[in-house]
Write an enzyme that holds these catalytic residues in place. Structure first.
Site: not given
Length: 302
Positions: A90, A104, A106, A108, A261-262
């Protein structure tokens, strides 16, 4: 059939390539890397670049996480299996120059193994979109034509489908405007009679590797242009729209928060500085008004 380990390894390579290319593009700052581990399974590599010649704040993150899905996510995905694996790259880049766009990207992959007689669940998703502070039509056309060439090499209908998907997805409903000039977006893409899993994986990698040549070209077109304080104020205003979308609508942000998530990695997409000016109205006939007029669905940039 490709394995989740192979997919994760290729995504890490793409992260490495993009970070090296962005460091070269900026010419001043380097990425700082942090390895992290997720409670429940997996982890990732967060890479952040800040205060460069062009890149004010950027993140290029890789993650590969697994564990048990929360009920909220199971309901949203309409699945009843518990175990999951997800990996991806990402990217969000915020430039310091108002004539260079936010970008942007991403890519996945998501997998749930078979359980209780159920078929395994697996799919690819991703996309890339451009958010100019000022819409330059030549840049928007270049961006979309490049993406169309990538899509056309894998499926005759890919660009048309995924461009419309992006228009609908990257839409700020409460403002009735698109986040930028769109791009492509796709989700839950699976193997079909026409496209094998290997085909879809190759497409995912091609989307990932389109990021660097696209952004390098657009940055170099505009990085030496002079700008005014008023244009930078407009940049901060447009950044606020970007933040609104990511906090209110973005599915990746919601998934990251719901799966523990972080936080720093999830919210790295937010700009370093943004402003909300009450009831801002651009001057009639201004470049700002022109930009707002181009933040619409369905524009045929390619």
């Amino acid at each position: 059939m490709i394995t989740k380990e192979e997919i994760a390894a290729e995504y890490q390579k793409i992260q490495d390539e993009i970070c090296a290319g962005l460091e070269q593009l900026d010419g001043k700052c380097l990425f700082v890397e942090e390895h992290w581990h997720r409670d429940g399974g997996g982890g990732g590599r967060t890479r952040v670049i800040e205060n460069g010649n062009v890149l004010e704040k950027g993140g290029v993150n890789f993650s590969a996480v697994d564990g048990l899905l929360p009920e909220t996510i199971k309901n949203a995905l309409k699945v009843d299996q518990n175990d999951f694996f997800a990996t991806g790259v990402s990217i969000v880049i915020h430039p310091n120059h108002p004539l260079i766009p936010i970008i942007h990207m991403n890519i996945r992959y998501f997998e749930m193994p078979s359980a209780n007689g159920k078929e395994p669940v697996r799919w690819f998703g991703g996309g890339i979109d451009l958010t100019p502070h000022y819409v330059f039509e030549d840049d928007a056309r270049f961006f979309h034509q490049y993406l169309k060439s990538v899509c056309d090499s894998f499926g005759a209908d890919f660009y048309t489908r995924f461009k419309k998907w992006a228009d609908d997805y990257f839409f700020i409903k409460h403002r009735n405007e698109t986040r930028g000039v769109g791009g492509i977006f796709y989700d839950r893409i699976t193997a079909t009679d026409e496209h094998t899993w290997d085909d879809i994986f190759e497409f995912s990698k091609a989307v990932g590797r389109s990021f660097l040549p696209i952004y390098t070209e657009i940055v170099n077109r505009n990085r030496n242009s002079q700008y005014t304080e008023a244009q930078q104020e407009w940049q901060y205003q447009r950044r606020s729209r970007y933040a609104e979308f990511n906090l209110v609508y973005d599915a990746g942000t919601k998934f990251g928060l719901e799966t523990n998530g972080r936080i720093e990695s999830i919210l790295m997409s937010l700009p370093p500085q943004a402003r909300w000016i009450y009831n801002y109205q651009p001057q009639p006939g201004s470049e700002e008004e022109k930009t707002l007029g181009l933040l619409k669905k369905g524009i045929n940039w390619a």
